[in-house]
Design a protein around this motif. Structure first.
Motif: not given
Length: 89
Positions: A19-31, A65-72
Motif C-alpha cells: 500500500k505504501t507509495e514510494t516517495v524517494d529512491v531510498k524508500t523504494g530500495e527499502v520497500l 527508515h519508516f519510523e517517522e513517516d509510516h507508523p503503521k
C-alpha cells in the motif's frame, strides 16, 4: 504455533508495504528489499531460519527508515522483530 503467527505477521506487513507509495529512491530500495525477503518466506521458498538473518537486518534498517513517516509499517515491523526474538531467531 509461533511460526504460523510469524508468517501471518509477515503477510500483514507485506500487505502494508504494498500500500505504501514510494516517495524517494531510498524508500523504494527499502520497500523492494523487504518485499523480496518477505515474499520468499511467505511463499516458503526458504525456511524462517534460513532467511532470518537477512530479514532481521533489513527489518531493523526499515524500522529506522519508516519510523517517522509510516507508523503503521513501523509497528508491523516491530511485531515481526519481536516474534523472531521470541522464536530465538
Amino acid at each position: 504455533m509461533e511460526q504460523q503467527k510469524l508468517l501471518a505477521l509477515l503477510e500483514e506487513l507485506h500487505q502494508e508495504l504494498e500500500k505504501t507509495e514510494t516517495v524517494d529512491v531510498k524508500t523504494g530500495e527499502v520497500l523492494a528489499s523487504l518485499k523480496e525477503d518477505i515474499g520468499k518466506l511467505v511463499r516458503e521458498e526458504s525456511s524462517i531460519e534460513d532467511g532470518q538473518e537477512g530479514l532481521s537486518r533489513n527489518l531493523s534498517e526499515a524500522l529506522d527508515h519508516f519510523e517517522e513517516d509510516h507508523p503503521k509499517i513501523s509497528m508491523a515491523i516491530q511485531y515481526v522483530l519481536d516474534s523472531l526474538a521470541r522464536m530465538g531467531l
